[in-house]
Design a protein around this motif. Structure first.
Motif, PDB file in Angstrom:
ATOM      1  N   ASN A   1       0.896  -0.899   0.222  1.00  0.00           N
ATOM      2  CA  ASN A   1       0.273  -0.209   0.521  1.00  0.00           C
ATOM      3  C   ASN A   1       0.430   1.475  -0.568  1.00  0.00           C
ATOM      4  N   GLN A   2       2.261   1.485   0.936  1.00  0.00           N
ATOM      5  CA  GLN A   2       2.636   2.821   0.825  1.00  0.00           C
ATOM      6  C   GLN A   2       3.478   2.285  -0.834  1.00  0.00           C
ATOM      7  N   HIS A   3       4.081   1.580  -1.048  1.00  0.00           N
ATOM      8  CA  HIS A   3       4.789   1.755  -2.959  1.00  0.00           C
ATOM      9  C   HIS A   3       3.253   1.940  -3.707  1.00  0.00           C
ATOM     10  N   LYS A   4       2.027   2.038  -3.326  1.00  0.00           N
ATOM     11  CA  LYS A   4       1.502   2.567  -4.137  1.00  0.00           C
ATOM     12  C   LYS A   4       1.135   3.533  -4.442  1.00  0.00           C
ATOM     13  N   GLN A   5       0.946   4.500  -2.780  1.00  0.00           N
ATOM     14  CA  GLN A   5       0.892   5.861  -2.425  1.00  0.00           C
ATOM     15  C   GLN A   5       2.170   6.540  -3.017  1.00  0.00           C
ATOM     16  N   ASN A   6       3.261   5.824  -3.044  1.00  0.00           N
ATOM     17  CA  ASN A   6       4.133   6.843  -3.766  1.00  0.00           C
ATOM     18  C   ASN A   6       4.306   6.813  -4.759  1.00  0.00           C
ATOM     19  N   GLY A   7       3.823   5.766  -5.835  1.00  0.00           N
ATOM     20  CA  GLY A   7       3.311   5.997  -7.139  1.00  0.00           C
ATOM     21  C   GLY A   7       4.379   4.577  -7.889  1.00  0.00           C
ATOM     22  N   LYS A   8       5.146   4.197  -7.066  1.00  0.00           N
ATOM     23  CA  LYS A   8       6.142   3.376  -7.335  1.00  0.00           C
ATOM     24  C   LYS A   8       5.641   1.797  -7.988  1.00  0.00           C
ATOM     25  N   LEU A   9       6.170   0.532  -8.378  1.00  0.00           N
ATOM     26  CA  LEU A   9       5.820  -0.508  -8.634  1.00  0.00           C
ATOM     27  C   LEU A   9       6.809  -1.283  -8.373  1.00  0.00           C
ATOM     28  N   SER A  10       6.302  -2.622  -7.326  1.00  0.00           N
ATOM     29  CA  SER A  10       7.140  -4.035  -6.964  1.00  0.00           C
ATOM     30  C   SER A  10       6.636  -4.624  -6.448  1.00  0.00           C
ATOM     31  N   SER A  11       7.650  -5.473  -6.711  1.00  0.00           N
ATOM     32  CA  SER A  11       7.584  -7.371  -7.207  1.00  0.00           C
ATOM     33  C   SER A  11       7.760  -7.974  -5.195  1.00  0.00           C
ATOM     34  N   ALA A  12       6.949  -8.911  -4.746  1.00  0.00           N
ATOM     35  CA  ALA A  12       6.803  -9.655  -4.108  1.00  0.00           C
ATOM     36  C   ALA A  12       7.904 -10.864  -4.554  1.00  0.00           C
ATOM     37  N   THR A  13       8.673 -11.049  -3.342  1.00  0.00           N
ATOM     38  CA  THR A  13       9.438 -12.769  -3.844  1.00  0.00           C
ATOM     39  C   THR A  13       9.355 -12.905  -2.550  1.00  0.00           C
ATOM     40  N   THR A  14       9.899 -14.230  -2.081  1.00  0.00           N
ATOM     41  CA  THR A  14       9.675 -14.675  -0.637  1.00  0.00           C
ATOM     42  C   THR A  14      10.919 -15.613  -0.893  1.00  0.00           C
TER      43      THR A  14
ATOM     44  N   LEU B   1       9.976  -6.507  -0.439  1.00  0.00           N
ATOM     45  CA  LEU B   1       9.104  -5.374  -1.476  1.00  0.00           C
ATOM     46  C   LEU B   1      10.346  -5.402  -2.457  1.00  0.00           C
ATOM     47  N   LEU B   2      10.642  -4.955  -3.306  1.00  0.00           N
ATOM     48  CA  LEU B   2      11.391  -5.052  -4.735  1.00  0.00           C
ATOM     49  C   LEU B   2      10.676  -3.937  -5.351  1.00  0.00           C
ATOM     50  N   PRO B   3      11.671  -2.223  -5.120  1.00  0.00           N
ATOM     51  CA  PRO B   3      11.027  -1.788  -6.609  1.00  0.00           C
ATOM     52  C   PRO B   3      11.926  -1.879  -8.455  1.00  0.00           C
ATOM     53  N   PHE B   4      11.409  -1.452  -9.137  1.00  0.00           N
ATOM     54  CA  PHE B   4      11.440  -1.877 -10.627  1.00  0.00           C
ATOM     55  C   PHE B   4      12.427  -0.127 -10.886  1.00  0.00           C
ATOM     56  N   LYS B   5      12.821  -0.604 -10.719  1.00  0.00           N
ATOM     57  CA  LYS B   5      14.008   0.600 -11.699  1.00  0.00           C
ATOM     58  C   LYS B   5      14.553   1.085 -13.703  1.00  0.00           C
ATOM     59  N   THR B   6      14.262   0.136 -13.731  1.00  0.00           N
ATOM     60  CA  THR B   6      14.350   0.057 -15.582  1.00  0.00           C
ATOM     61  C   THR B   6      13.582  -1.230 -16.595  1.00  0.00           C
ATOM     62  N   GLY B   7      13.114  -2.345 -15.714  1.00  0.00           N
ATOM     63  CA  GLY B   7      12.251  -2.814 -16.409  1.00  0.00           C
ATOM     64  C   GLY B   7      12.495  -3.742 -17.272  1.00  0.00           C
ATOM     65  N   ARG B   8      14.208  -4.051 -16.534  1.00  0.00           N
ATOM     66  CA  ARG B   8      14.818  -4.440 -17.775  1.00  0.00           C
ATOM     67  C   ARG B   8      14.738  -6.123 -17.599  1.00  0.00           C
ATOM     68  N   THR B   9      14.812  -6.576 -18.371  1.00  0.00           N
ATOM     69  CA  THR B   9      14.669  -8.997 -18.262  1.00  0.00           C
ATOM     70  C   THR B   9      15.515  -8.730 -17.282  1.00  0.00           C
ATOM     71  N   HIS B  10      15.380  -9.489 -16.487  1.00  0.00           N
ATOM     72  CA  HIS B  10      16.264 -10.575 -15.676  1.00  0.00           C
ATOM     73  C   HIS B  10      16.124  -9.147 -14.018  1.00  0.00           C
ATOM     74  N   GLN B  11      15.997  -8.497 -14.172  1.00  0.00           N
ATOM     75  CA  GLN B  11      16.832  -6.999 -13.571  1.00  0.00           C
ATOM     76  C   GLN B  11      16.432  -7.300 -11.804  1.00  0.00           C
ATOM     77  N   LEU B  12      15.482  -8.285 -11.429  1.00  0.00           N
ATOM     78  CA  LEU B  12      15.646  -8.087 -10.079  1.00  0.00           C
ATOM     79  C   LEU B  12      15.572  -9.647  -9.976  1.00  0.00           C
ATOM     80  N   ARG B  13      15.924 -10.061 -10.615  1.00  0.00           N
ATOM     81  CA  ARG B  13      16.376 -11.907 -10.512  1.00  0.00           C
ATOM     82  C   ARG B  13      18.218 -11.432 -10.299  1.00  0.00           C
ATOM     83  N   ILE B  14      18.586 -10.611 -11.162  1.00  0.00           N
ATOM     84  CA  ILE B  14      20.140 -11.356 -10.815  1.00  0.00           C
ATOM     85  C   ILE B  14      20.420 -10.506  -9.944  1.00  0.00           C
ATOM     86  N   HIS B  15      19.749  -9.029  -9.349  1.00  0.00           N
ATOM     87  CA  HIS B  15      20.257  -8.444  -8.729  1.00  0.00           C
ATOM     88  C   HIS B  15      20.322  -9.383  -7.213  1.00  0.00           C
TER      89      HIS B  15
END
Length: 89
Positions: free
Chosen positions: A5-18, A25-39
């Motif tokens: 909810n806080q990410h939505k209010q700030n206008g950021k997109l996030s992804s959750a991983t377990t 919650l991981l914020p997207f920076k560029t939307g590049r392929t595999h960005q969250l997986r690699i980092h």
């Protein structure tokens, strides 16, 4: 930790991983392929592969990466479009 909810209010997109039954919650920076997986997996990053990542970590029944909230403007009308789905893992 920020909530989705806080990410939505700030206008950021996030992804959750377990990881061990915890969500991150991981914020997207560029939307590049595999960005969250690699980092997540890289030793100079978080050094914690996403559960089920068979390319950068260990295979599981599925990749535990999920876009819980997406918000964007419709490309033609400009109307806000919001999609929200809880992860099933």
């Amino acid at each position: 930790m920020n909530t989705a909810n806080q990410h939505k209010q700030n206008g950021k997109l996030s992804s959750a991983t377990t990881v061990q039954n915890q969500s991150l919650l991981l914020p997207f920076k560029t939307g590049r392929t595999h960005q969250l997986r690699i980092h997540s997996a890289h030793h100079n990053g978080m050094n914690m592969p996403i559960v089920g990542d068979d390319l950068y970590g260990q295979k599981a029944e599925r990749l535990h990466l999920h876009a819980q909230y997406l918000g964007l403007a419709h490309p033609v009308t400009g109307e806000p479009m919001i999609f929200e789905v809880d992860a099933d893992f």
